[in-house]
Write an enzyme that holds these catalytic residues in place. Structure first.
Site, PDB file in Angstrom:
ATOM      1  N   TYR A 142       0.821  -1.212   0.000  1.00 42.46           N
ATOM      2  CA  TYR A 142       0.000   0.000   0.000  1.00 42.46           C
ATOM      3  C   TYR A 142       0.853   1.259   0.000  1.00 42.46           C
ATOM      4  O   TYR A 142       0.426   2.308  -0.453  1.00 42.46           O
ATOM      5  CB  TYR A 142      -0.902   0.041   1.250  1.00 42.46           C
ATOM      6  CG  TYR A 142      -2.216  -0.660   1.109  1.00 42.46           C
ATOM      7  CD1 TYR A 142      -2.275  -2.019   0.805  1.00 42.46           C
ATOM      8  CD2 TYR A 142      -3.409   0.026   1.316  1.00 42.46           C
ATOM      9  CE1 TYR A 142      -3.488  -2.672   0.705  1.00 42.46           C
ATOM     10  CE2 TYR A 142      -4.629  -0.624   1.217  1.00 42.46           C
ATOM     11  CZ  TYR A 142      -4.664  -1.965   0.911  1.00 42.46           C
ATOM     12  OH  TYR A 142      -5.871  -2.602   0.815  1.00 42.46           O
ATOM     13  N   LYS A 210       3.573 -15.080   2.919  1.00 39.53           N
ATOM     14  CA  LYS A 210       3.761 -15.863   1.698  1.00 39.53           C
ATOM     15  C   LYS A 210       5.264 -16.105   1.573  1.00 39.53           C
ATOM     16  O   LYS A 210       5.917 -15.741   0.590  1.00 39.53           O
ATOM     17  CB  LYS A 210       3.176 -15.088   0.501  1.00 39.53           C
ATOM     18  CG  LYS A 210       3.144 -15.850  -0.800  1.00 39.53           C
ATOM     19  CD  LYS A 210       2.100 -16.965  -0.858  1.00 39.53           C
ATOM     20  CE  LYS A 210       2.269 -17.778  -2.118  1.00 39.53           C
ATOM     21  NZ  LYS A 210       1.400 -18.976  -2.156  1.00 39.53           N
ATOM     22  N   ASP A 242      -2.502 -18.219   1.273  1.00 37.04           N
ATOM     23  CA  ASP A 242      -3.471 -19.004   0.489  1.00 37.04           C
ATOM     24  C   ASP A 242      -4.102 -20.098   1.336  1.00 37.04           C
ATOM     25  O   ASP A 242      -5.311 -20.322   1.302  1.00 37.04           O
ATOM     26  CB  ASP A 242      -2.826 -19.569  -0.800  1.00 37.04           C
ATOM     27  CG  ASP A 242      -1.464 -20.208  -0.582  1.00 37.04           C
ATOM     28  OD1 ASP A 242      -0.927 -20.126   0.546  1.00 37.04           O
ATOM     29  OD2 ASP A 242      -0.929 -20.790  -1.539  1.00 37.04           O
TER      30      ASP A 242
HETATM   31  C1  IPM Z   1     -10.330  -1.130   4.187  1.00 38.19           C
HETATM   32  C2  IPM Z   1     -10.588  -0.581   2.819  1.00 38.19           C
HETATM   33  C3  IPM Z   1      -9.455   0.359   2.459  1.00 38.19           C
HETATM   34  C4  IPM Z   1      -8.181  -0.449   2.437  1.00 38.19           C
HETATM   35  C5  IPM Z   1      -9.645   1.119   1.136  1.00 38.19           C
HETATM   36  C6  IPM Z   1     -10.937   1.915   1.126  1.00 38.19           C
HETATM   37  C7  IPM Z   1      -8.492   2.001   0.821  1.00 38.19           C
HETATM   38  O1  IPM Z   1     -10.752  -1.606   1.899  1.00 38.19           O
HETATM   39  O2  IPM Z   1     -10.207  -0.332   5.134  1.00 38.19           O
HETATM   40  O3  IPM Z   1     -10.260  -2.350   4.324  1.00 38.19           O
HETATM   41  O4  IPM Z   1      -7.895  -1.150   1.461  1.00 38.19           O
HETATM   42  O5  IPM Z   1      -7.467  -0.413   3.439  1.00 38.19           O
END
Ligand code: IPM
Ligand code: MG
Length: 377
Positions: A142, A210, A242
């Protein structure tokens, strides 16, 4: 005592579920002699509409000044064709980062009253299910470097891309990448929290990775082992992601605390929520180093239900309970809210997502009022 709560209603059903939660907090204040002061702030699509940016500086500043943040949900399909840095979702990611909220607690439990809604065979969840997913929240793919390039065009990034692709020549055309990366510091602090949580629960941590493929997972596994040394009473298992996806369906009762990376945690917590029957029931807490935290339901903004008074506010109400427990250090008050939700269900009230024959249908607003009523009763 006075508490400052930053409130972000967000988009879609966000405003309704938050509006249904405030009366519950106010009732807690009344019963226990606290004053909750709410500061309403914009983020997500609502902020894009009003101010042209998903996360205004003022929102971050005011959140930092508060004792905790309560959030509805962000996301609106209206912004689906916007570039990644101008979508509502970026607000929540930037907020997590700016507030240093590296740990996301996502409990998944089955309420006796709603056990019928679990799509698994009854014997699989018999006796109840209570899993705590501890998701790393400010690292991994992320927050790793990412980009989109056109191979064949002169590009400053072409060297990096060659490296990422093991110096293989890439076919001409579009190419995009996102990097999964973890430092040992990031892994250690989420590991510590997972073990501390396990000490207060079933003393069992399952670390999910993983490691048969990813270097970052091999480091994850090694650091989890190191953290484990401090917690000899806790049993530690390592599962591949998985396999975990299978085990959650096959035998979910084997889990107590699951600790995992940002993306695996995102996916597995949605899977776990379905086992409980309704995603509308599950809260979450995002925590950093101190007591400060951000609390939000795990579900999204469900734009198609906006303004219909049919969204289930229980996940947000239970998130507020987690806020009372973790950020405001008010465990009795948190228990009272959780008990009120149970009593609401026992009395047979149901929002449309959990409605079955013979039960009493209620809308979002009424649900909040009834649960507020049960607080202190
Ligand atoms: C969550 C959501 C968020 C994430 C999105 C909205 C960015 O799916 O809080 O789980 O992926 O963290
Ligand atoms: Mg998610």
């Amino acid at each position: 005592m006075d508490y400052r709560i930053a409130v972000i209603k967000g988009d879609g059903i966000g405003p309704e579920i938050v509006d249904a939660t405030i009366p519950v907090l106010n009732k807690v204040g009344l019963e226990y002699g606290h004053r909750f002061k709410y500061e309403y702030l914009l983020a997500g699509g609502a902020a894009l509409d009003a101010l042209g940016e998903p996360l205004p500086k003022k929102t971050v500043k005011k959140c930092k000044e508060a004792d905790a943040v309560l959030l509805g949900a962000v996301g609106d399909p209206k912004w689906d064709n916007e570039p990644g840095n101008n979508r509502p979702e970026i607000a929540i990611l930037r907020l997590r980062e700016a507030l240093g909220l590296f740990a996301n607690l996502r409990p998944a439990m089955v309420y006796e009253e709603l056990a019928f809604a679990c799509p698994l065979k009854p014997e699989i969840i018999e006796g109840g299910l209570n899993i705590l997913i501890v998701r790393e929240l400010t690292g991994g793919i992320y927050f790793g470097s990412r980009g989109t390039e056109v191979i064949g065009e002169a590009s400053a990034l072409s060297k990096l891309i060659d490296h990422l692709k093991h110096e293989k020549t890439l076919p001409p055309g579009r190419f995009a990448y996102d990097v999964e990366q973890y430092s040992e510091v990031e892994i250690r602090r989420i590991g510590e929290l997972a073990f501390q949580m396990a000490m207060k629960r079933g003393k069992h941590v399952t670390s999910v990775d993983k490691a048969n493929v990813l270097d970052s997972s091999r480091l994850w596994r090694a650091v989890m082992e190191e953290v484990h040394v401090k917690y000899p009473e806790v049993k530690l298992d390592h599962y591949y992601v998985d396999n975990t996806a299978q085990q959650l369906i096959k035998n979910p009762k084997q889990f107590d605390v699951i600790v995992t990376s940002n993306m695996f945690g995102d996916i597995l917590s949605d899977e776990a929520s379905q086992i409980t029957g309704s995603i509308g029931m599950l809260p979450s807490a995002s925590l950093g180093e101190g007591s400060f935290g951000l609390y939000e339901p795990i579900h999204g903004s469900a734009p198609k239900y906006t303004g219909q008074d049919r969204a289930n506010p229980v996940a947000t109400i239970l998130s507020a309970a987690m806020m009372l427990r973790y950020s405001l250090d008010l465990p009795a008050e948190a228990d009272a809210v959780e008990k009120a939700v149970e009593n609401f269900l026992l009395a047979g009230y149901r929002t449309p997502d959990i409605m079955t024959e013979g039960k009493v249908p209620v809308g979002t607003k009424k649900c909040g009022e009834l649960i507020a009523d049960y607080v202190g009763r």
